[in-house]
Design an enzyme around this catalytic site. Sequence first.
Site: not given
Length: 445
Positions: A115, A157, A163, A291, A294
């Site tokens: 990140k 972070k 996630g 990717r 979901v």
Amino acid sequence: MQKILIANRGEIALRIIKTCQEMGIETVAIYSEADKDMPFVKAATKAVCVGEPPVNKSYLQSDKILEIAKSEKVDAIHPGYGFLSENAAFAQQAINEGIIFIGPKPETIELMGDKIASRHTMEKAGIPVVPGSSVGLKTIEEACGFAEAIGYPVMLKASGGGGGIGMVFCENEQALVKFYTSTKSRALAYFGSDKVFIEKYIADARHIEVQVFGDNHGNIVHLFERDCSIQRRHQKVVEESPSPFLSDSVRNKMYETAVKAAHAVDYTNAGTIEFIVDENENFYFLEMNTRLQVEHPVTEMITSLDLVKWQILVAQGKRLPLLQNEISSSGNAIEFRLYAEDPVRFLPSPGKITTLHWNQKEGVRIDSGYEEGGTVTPFYDPMIAKCIFQGETRKEALELAKSFFKEMKIEGIKTNAPLFLNILANDDFQNGSYTTSFLTKNLVK
């Protein structure tokens, strides 16, 4: 491409198998001992056991998975989402073995998976990022100094996080001091790096992402946005498109920025640029998911496109099937992530599904990895299904969702369906005036 190994399980494995069958491609499923009776195992052309139930002994066994891929003489590996899908080393290993990795280039996965590095890359490309540190913080003193400079509250972070893992809200210096060391330790344990950074916390924000797609010929397009602001503990619960919040001018600017960001890293295959949006519609780059998401069915519903098919075609070296001006959206779609979960305590509720009745009807899409009589085990994410609803208007889609959750029947386990009915009954949600703090303020304490 004649044969694809699916390095995943459950509903996403079934989803990939469905497209492969339509394209005449054979599939090899891998499964753990706990998943031997799952529908995806039966649906694949061939299935091979990869190991014991724990993920580190099965679905994260990259060397074992590659051994299976080689012995089965597959042409490609599709990683789905989660597990090894954003593991640059795994992608490179597959390529080294002469196997196509259905996803972006390994160096892109590595860059955008960090990140701090991705923030720096976006800043160089002129993409707006959330105010924060673009270098790893080495000491608590440095962290406190930086937080004071940009102003509390802040988010601490992990650079390699994802996630919702490795993210801590810090309202003041006392909280930052309290969580700094434990967050670094957690980051090291989960992501192999203890690098942490700080971002300004944006209150009453929206979390909106733009689906992008690139090929190996320099073409990159967007496939519109998804509003993912209904979250619990930084985990998405509901996603919809189009966003009921954005003005058309900001929406279009966000599309342009997402494509620009993807070009900045020479992106190929499916990816998502995630933005945080404040109450005045100022938007900032948050991260990139390298990717399939979901929530990709939301995009498929409004565009009538098969994103898995696009992934496979791009991996074969073909150009994107459509140019930007040939891609359109229609209607509204909304997805709810149905979990085997206690709806009061929000804890996993594994067990045998004794009854499963979906109440299937027009405008309803169910992507599920389970069938009646199946067992939700404690070893993996307890998502039972993704329930997606489409209508000509948002109101139609919401009414369809409401009737569906009232009429569906699942017995043997608890689910979070009661939460969905509460969300659907909420005036702010119905009006589209919700933010990432919606559940905390209204339904979940």
